[in-house]
Design a protein around this motif. Structure first.
Motif, short mmCIF file in Angstrom:
data_model
loop_
_atom_site.label_atom_id
_atom_site.label_comp_id
_atom_site.label_asym_id
_atom_site.label_seq_id
_atom_site.Cartn_x
_atom_site.Cartn_y
_atom_site.Cartn_z
N PRO A 130 -5.21 9.33 -0.19
CA PRO A 130 -3.97 9.44 0.58
C PRO A 130 -2.88 10.12 -0.24
O PRO A 130 -2.87 10.07 -1.48
CB PRO A 130 -3.61 7.98 0.88
CG PRO A 130 -4.85 7.19 0.63
CD PRO A 130 -5.60 7.93 -0.43
N VAL A 157 -7.61 10.83 6.02
CA VAL A 157 -7.49 10.11 4.74
C VAL A 157 -6.19 10.48 4.05
O VAL A 157 -5.46 9.62 3.54
CB VAL A 157 -8.69 10.43 3.82
CG1 VAL A 157 -8.43 9.93 2.40
CG2 VAL A 157 -9.96 9.79 4.36
N MET A 158 -5.88 11.76 4.02
CA MET A 158 -4.68 12.22 3.31
C MET A 158 -3.39 11.76 3.97
O MET A 158 -2.46 11.31 3.29
CB MET A 158 -4.68 13.76 3.24
CG MET A 158 -5.74 14.38 2.36
SD MET A 158 -5.66 16.20 2.47
CE MET A 158 -7.07 16.68 1.49
N PHE A 159 -3.32 11.85 5.31
CA PHE A 159 -2.04 11.68 5.99
C PHE A 159 -2.01 10.58 7.04
O PHE A 159 -0.94 10.31 7.61
CB PHE A 159 -1.63 13.01 6.64
CG PHE A 159 -1.70 14.18 5.71
CD1 PHE A 159 -0.77 14.34 4.69
CD2 PHE A 159 -2.71 15.12 5.84
CE1 PHE A 159 -0.84 15.41 3.82
CE2 PHE A 159 -2.79 16.21 4.97
CZ PHE A 159 -1.85 16.35 3.96
N GLY A 160 -3.15 9.93 7.31
CA GLY A 160 -3.18 8.91 8.35
C GLY A 160 -3.32 9.52 9.73
O GLY A 160 -3.25 10.75 9.90
N GLU A 208 5.77 1.99 3.10
CA GLU A 208 5.50 3.13 3.97
C GLU A 208 6.79 3.68 4.55
O GLU A 208 7.65 2.93 5.01
CB GLU A 208 4.56 2.72 5.11
CG GLU A 208 4.15 3.88 5.98
CD GLU A 208 3.20 3.47 7.09
OE1 GLU A 208 2.84 4.35 7.90
OE2 GLU A 208 2.85 2.29 7.16
N LEU A 219 1.43 7.25 1.25
CA LEU A 219 0.53 6.23 1.79
C LEU A 219 -0.33 5.56 0.73
O LEU A 219 -1.11 4.68 1.05
CB LEU A 219 -0.41 6.88 2.83
CG LEU A 219 0.25 7.47 4.08
CD1 LEU A 219 -0.80 8.18 4.93
CD2 LEU A 219 0.93 6.39 4.88
N ALA A 251 -5.14 0.53 4.33
CA ALA A 251 -5.72 1.41 5.33
C ALA A 251 -5.56 0.81 6.71
O ALA A 251 -5.64 -0.40 6.90
CB ALA A 251 -7.22 1.64 5.05
#
Length: 414
Positions: free
Chosen positions: A404, A340-343, A208, A408, A413
């Motif tokens: 993600p 979901v895509m970017f946190g 990450e 990510l 998760a």
């Protein structure tokens, strides 16, 4: 800061999740209620001031545009300095805007109070920041349902104020009713304390990469799914804002009593409680993009049927109930896709930009509704435009990938 606190995705203090959820829901209820009832002030206020419907509609259109333009900045401030501070400032501005609207003597002051001031106040106190706060304290598996609960709470506000506004206006007059709603907004202040704190994210996985705000925004606008989501949410704003402001006077134009206009807005809020909860539940288990396509397609079909059937109290109530189920049911899957895509780290900011598109749609829906009515004496054109946009949104959401971003993709998760 200790190693354990540095590794936490939240602030060093352990969040009281049940308290945050309860207070966040109450804030969403109280902040969303007054603005959803403002359409009921259209007829009494324009008659008292001698204004056209376009003047009043433009004020609420400016409100929605200001709300949308301010939302990303409110999200940035909440992400950086904490949600509670932003909420507290927002509810005070909101309350002052409602009181100033009651005393507005000219269209300019109406646009400043009902438009700019209330718009900034809503951006800093509405469900958009509530669900961003929820996203930081619940698990990934719980987010969709938590977002549904937060959205449903805003709908409960619409239901409550949809019932309260007509008797308040009849019994106290429209000016005192606005002042009373300003007082209600100040009751939100004690609740904001529970949402104090902010996200302080540090990478916890070797793959990450840490981001700053500028990098997060650039990543989002470089993602095809995010762009499509932004286009689609424009349509949601168009539908919701047009109906909120213009359905009550439209119902009167059909020859029905004003009571049915207030009841229709209340029923939309009531049924949206169930729609938002159901959307949160379904979005946590099935494809969010496909769910959004179905919602927008259903909206287009519901509007078409409403235009085709004879106007009676029964058909108005059925339409209100169906639209209520589809009303803000778009919010849990839309905000869920952003997470979901970017946190959750910059969710307040990134969802804020998506929400700005929603408010651009709101501006056009409200303003065009008033303008076209004044020019043609009818809302028919805007209703048919709403159907076309619903079909457009159904197509736009279908190809979005619920996954993600590459940064990510290999990170567990949160």
């Amino acid at each position: 800061m200790s190693r354990s606190s540095a590794a936490s995705p939240l602030s060093s203090a352990r969040p009281n999740v049940p308290l945050i959820i309860v207070c966040g829901c109450l804030i969403a209820l109280l902040s969303f209620g007054p603005r959803s009832a403002l359409g009921m002030f259209l007829l009494p206020m324009t008659e008292a001031r001698g204004w056209s419907r376009e003047i009043f509609a433009l004020a609420l259109a400016i409100q929605n545009l200001t709300w949308g333009a301010a939302q990303p900045f409110a999200g940035m401030l909440a992400d950086r300095y904490g949600t509670a501070r932003v909420f507290a400032a927002g509810v005070v501005i909101y309350a002052i805007g409602l009181v100033a609207m009651a005393y507005a003597q000219t269209p300019v002051w109406l646009h400043v109070s009902a438009g700019v001031m209330i718009g900034i106040g809503i951006a800093s106190s509405s469900f958009a920041l509530v669900i961003a706060a929820f996203g930081r304290v619940v698990t990934a598996e719980q987010r969709s349902m938590a977002f549904g609960i937060g959205t449903a709470s805003g709908s409960m506000g619409q239901f409550v104020f949809g019932f309260l506004a007509p008797p308040l206006i009849d019994g106290l007059g429209w000016q005192v009713a606005l002042i009373a709603m300003g007082g209600v907004m100040l009751a939100v202040l004690p609740l904001t304390f529970a949402l104090r704190g902010k996200s302080v994210h540090t990478p916890t996985h070797a793959h990450e990469k840490e981001q700053n705000l500028k990098q997060a925004v650039a990543e989002a606008f470089g993602t095809r799914g995010y762009i499509l989501l932004t286009f689609g949410f424009f349509v949601c704003g168009f539908h919701v804002a047009f109906i909120t402001v213009h359905l009550p006077p439209y119902i009167v134009d059909l020859g029905l009593e004003p009571f049915w206009g207030g009841l229709s807005i209340a029923l939309i809020g009531l049924f949206n409680i169930f729609g938002s909860l159901a959307s949160g539940y379904i979005g946590g288990r099935f494809s969010k993009p496909y769910l959004l396509s179905v919602i927008y397609l259903s909206r287009a079909f519901a509007i078409f049927i409403f235009l085709m059937v004879p106007p009676t109290p029964f058909t108005v109530m059925v339409f209100a109930g169906v639209m209520g189920l589809l009303w803000l049911s778009t919010v849990p899957p839309t905000s869920g896709l952003v997470a979901v895509m970017f946190g959750p780290r910059y969710m307040g900011t990134l969802f804020g930009f998506v929400f700005f598109s929603h408010q651009l749609g709101s501006f056009l829906g409200i303003w065009l509704g008033g303008k076209l009515y004044d020019e043609t004496g009818s809302y028919d054109t805007i209703w048919w435009l709403g159907i076309a946009l619903g079909l457009f949104a159904a197509v736009v959401h279908w190809p979005i990938r619920e996954a993600p971003v590459e940064r990510l993709a290999s990170v567990p998760a949160e």
